[in-house]
Design an enzyme around this catalytic site. Structure first.
Site, PDB file in Angstrom:
ATOM      1  CG  ASN A   1       3.051  -4.106  14.431  1.00  0.00           C
ATOM      2  OD1 ASN A   1       2.821  -3.323  13.512  1.00  0.00           O
ATOM      3  ND2 ASN A   1       2.291  -5.137  14.685  1.00  0.00           N
TER       4      ASN A   1
ATOM      5  CE  LYS B   1       0.187   2.790  15.017  1.00  0.00           C
ATOM      6  NZ  LYS B   1      -0.226   1.420  14.617  1.00  0.00           N
TER       7      LYS B   1
ATOM      8  CG  ASP C   1       0.048  -1.804  15.912  1.00  0.00           C
ATOM      9  OD1 ASP C   1       1.062  -1.777  15.188  1.00  0.00           O
ATOM     10  OD2 ASP C   1      -1.095  -1.616  15.469  1.00  0.00           O
TER      11      ASP C   1
ATOM     12  CD  GLU D   1      -0.933  -4.316  11.601  1.00  0.00           C
ATOM     13  OE1 GLU D   1       0.043  -4.070  12.336  1.00  0.00           O
ATOM     14  OE2 GLU D   1      -1.120  -3.744  10.533  1.00  0.00           O
TER      15      GLU D   1
ATOM     16  N   GLY E   1       2.822  -6.154   6.846  1.00  0.00           N
ATOM     17  CA  GLY E   1       3.308  -7.323   7.572  1.00  0.00           C
ATOM     18  C   GLY E   1       2.890  -7.392   9.016  1.00  0.00           C
TER      19      GLY E   1
ATOM     20  CB  THR F   1      -0.920   0.042   1.237  1.00  0.00           C
ATOM     21  OG1 THR F   1      -0.113  -0.147   2.405  1.00  0.00           O
ATOM     22  CG2 THR F   1      -1.986  -1.038   1.168  1.00  0.00           C
TER      23      THR F   1
END
Lengths: 113, 573
Positions: free
Chosen positions: B264, B339, B315, B200, B198, B182
């Site tokens: 993550n 993040k 995450d 998740e 990746g 994406t």
């Protein structure tokens, strides 16, 4: 600790068993389906990002607890999804799995404080 | 006064014309040298430049005349499922941008006239099964081609002049692994670099380099399975460790190093508690997830790294691809937002020089040591409902979208998000057959910070020290990228659909315009025919913004999540 290959294999087997069953259904011979899905775990695995708090409250997806939607509607939505809103799980879950998911949804109760 | 403005505009136009002529002479070649030269008339790469400034050197639109900014033209890409999330690019007056389903458009930057479009044929059955799909966050330019990734795991090169495919390379078995691309690619020295989704999913997320001329894969870097990292994954969990790198990074030409941030580990939330080094879903540090990597551009070999959050169980990826490279006092610095809302400051080999929080609400750690980057008082979960909300929310203290560094003011303009979540950690079983499924490891629900409300803020800060010069608050977190300009402006497209222009020095709001749809993509500036334009993608929807309607109501209740527009502004007088 080993990978949970046993459980994975179980899931894989349950799904693998679906495929020939579906082929038989096309041939007009319905086959019984079984589910080894741990549906309590499923929301924390796959569904919960959108169906918040295990489906109890609205998130990206609608609140599932106390939904007025029919079983057929829910079954159809799980199988085919909705573009831009929900993935299709028809190639992942068999009918018995989906029945379990619907039962889970119907059984949802508010969190205990 | 008016005469003065006309004179200034004329001299600028002449200067721009000269620059356009110069770039026109090089129109056939977009290579690393041209991208490094950073002609302000163009916006040649996702981050505006290899050093991630998201800054325009153009001055025609400035603090004095921004009040006259109005819509020059609009383009509607259609079928904008989950909105528009991409960063437009511009070369030689032509604007290139992508929409959902990796649709690519080439548009005359002055008139908005469509020159060509390309709609790739995707694996529709796969797309219908994906959760983080079908949005696309941008393209790359190089060697006469436009490069775009797809959610079904391909990297495609299009001829810049015609839009016809030059090559189409399948890099990921997305049918099986579910993940695809994406994020935008990065063009560097004859190769195109792109990272997979990746974090998740129980997969091995990878970063790929492909030969720009032939489409042949040149190298790949496995963010979970590199030999030097396997020992940091107990029970061989590196095989399904997640990772990946879903946003484009930066490039340091001095050392020929690609900087890339990784996602993550999977599952997102672990139940190991304090014993995470030996127990739980993925015992150990889980390298090289939630890390910044320095990769040799030629070979893809790891030169250096810093794992921002060892054994990330919140995450909070390092995937935001913003690596702000600057010099101060003879020292090279690289500034990278995690993040979690902590901003890491490195030297040019990823040695930690400082760490500072841009968010006020965080409790996944007590702090991060600014000297070493070590996590202090980390909060590791055991299975069950967590008594205290987790801050920030899974959507992050900062978005995957980028801030802006303005070399004129020396300030870093960056959005911070104040939100938290109720969390129940659940032991889960990764599903990899017949296709890989998400593996979250928790149920959760968005929640306000303790004693407060959800909001977002634009900060103007020193990028090295984190010292704040000013702050502007927003009632809901803005999710789009920020751009600052040499015209002393900072543009912030917000979630309600309003584009704001602030004075870069004071933070005073000077102009707004309502685009009618929330923003969650890029904003750029460029020049065409001697005139400066500002282009922004509007269109809401996706893994973060889909939460806005239930969380905030208001305009979000009726805001479409399948629509989008590219809105381009210029001065009306």
């Amino acid at each position: 600790m080993m990978f949970r290959y046993l459980s994975l294999a179980t899931v894989a087997l349950s799904i693998a068993s679906v495929l020939p069953a579906m082929a038989q259904q096309v041939a007009g011979t319905p086959a019984a389906e079984t589910s080894h899905l741990d549906v309590d775990q499923l929301f924390a695995t796959t569904c919960g990002w959108c169906h918040s708090d295990g489906g109890r409250v609205a998130g990206k997806g609608p609140q599932l607890m106390n939904t007025k939607r029919s079983d057929d509607f829910i079954r159809n939505r799980i199988k085919h999804g909705k573009e831009g809103a929900m993935p299709a799980f028809g190639s992942t879950f068999n009918d018995a799995d989906i029945d379990k998911i619907i039962h889970y949804i119907r059984s949802l109760k508010p969190d205990q404080p | 006064m008016k005469q003065k403005q006309r004179k200034a505009a004329l001299s600028l136009a002449v200067a721009m014309g000269a620059a356009l002529t110069a770039s026109g002479a090089m129109a056939q070649t977009i290579d690393t040298k041209r991208i490094e030269a950073n002609n302000p008339n163009d916006w040649l790469t996702y981050h505006g430049s290899y050093n991630s400034y998201h800054y325009s050197g153009l001055t025609q639109i400035n603090t004095k005349n921004v009040k006259n900014l109005s819509v020059a033209w609009i383009h509607i890409p259609g079928h904008s499922t989950r909105g528009l999330q991409s960063m437009p690019l511009v070369a030689d007056g032509i604007l290139y941008y992508t929409g959902s389903y990796s649709r690519v458009f080439a548009i005359d930057g002055a008139t908005g006239g469509v020159m060509w479009s390309y709609f790739p044929e995707l694996d529709d059955a796969l797309v219908s099964r994906q959760t983080h799909s079908p949005y696309n966050r941008g393209a790359a330019l190089g060697e006469g081609k436009v490069f775009v990734g797809t959610v079904d795991g391909r990297l495609i090169a299009l001829d810049m002049k015609t839009g016809k495919p030059a090559w189409d390379t399948k890099l990921i078995d997305s049918q099986k692994l579910t993940v695809g691309f994406t994020g935008a690619p990065l063009y560097v020295n004859g190769e195109v670099v792109i990272g997979s989704q990746g974090g998740e999913w129980p997969v091995q997320g990878k970063i790929y380099a492909v030969d720009a001329a032939t489409g042949k894969k040149k190298w790949e870097f496995n963010t979970t399975g590199d030999d030097s990292a396997k020992s940091t994954w107990g029970n061989d969990t590196w095989r399904i460790g997640g990772g990946g790198g879903w946003m484009p990074g930066g490039y340091d030409a001095k050392t020929n190093t690609i900087w890339w941030g990784t996602s993550n580990p999977d599952p997102l939330y672990d139940w190991a508690g304090a014993n995470w080094k030996t127990d739980g879903a993925r015992p150990g540090d889980n390298r090289y997830t939630t890390s910044v990597l320095g990769l040799d551009a030629e070979t893809g070999k790891l030169k250096f790294y810093h794992q921002e959050l060892p054994h990330d169980t919140w995450d909070f990826d390092s995937a935001p691809g913003e690596f702000v490279m600057l010099q101060r006092g003879g020292q090279d610095y690289v500034v990278h937002p995690n993040k979690s809302g902590f901003i890491f400051v490195y030297d040019d080999s990823a040695h930690v020089k400082n760490v500072w929080p841009i968010v006020h609400n965080y409790n996944f750690v007590k702090n991060i040591d600014p000297k070493t980057g070590e996590l202090i008082g980390r909060r590791d979960f055991t299975a069950g409902k967590q008594g205290e909300v987790l801050c920030p929310h899974i959507s992050g203290g900062v978005s995957w979208n980028s801030g802006s560094y303005n070399p004129k003011t020396g300030l870093y303009y960056k959005l911070g998000q104040e939100w938290c979540m109720k969390l129940e950690v659940v032991k889960t079983t990764p599903v990899t057959e017949p296709q890989v499924q998400l593996n979250i490891g928790a149920n959760f629900q968005i929640a306000p910070p303790p004693g407060g409300t959800i909001y977002g803020h634009l900060d103007a800060r020193d990028p090295i020290t984190g010292n704040k010069k000013w702050e502007v608050k927003f009632p809901e977190p803005p999710m789009a990228s920020v751009m600052s300009t040499a015209g002393d402006l900072v543009f912030v497209p917000d979630s309600r659909g309003i584009v704001h222009a602030f004075d870069a020095t004071s933070g005073k709001e000077l102009w707004t315009h309502n685009d009618g749809l929330g923003h969650q993509g890029g904003i750029i500036s460029y020049a065409a025919g001697g005139k400066q334009y500002v282009a922004v993608t509007s269109g809401f929807g996706g893994m973060v913004s889909d939460d806005f309607a239930p969380a905030f109501g208001g305009v979000y209740k009726s805001m479409p999540r399948d629509d989008g527009a590219l809105v381009v502004y210029s001065l009306s007088k």
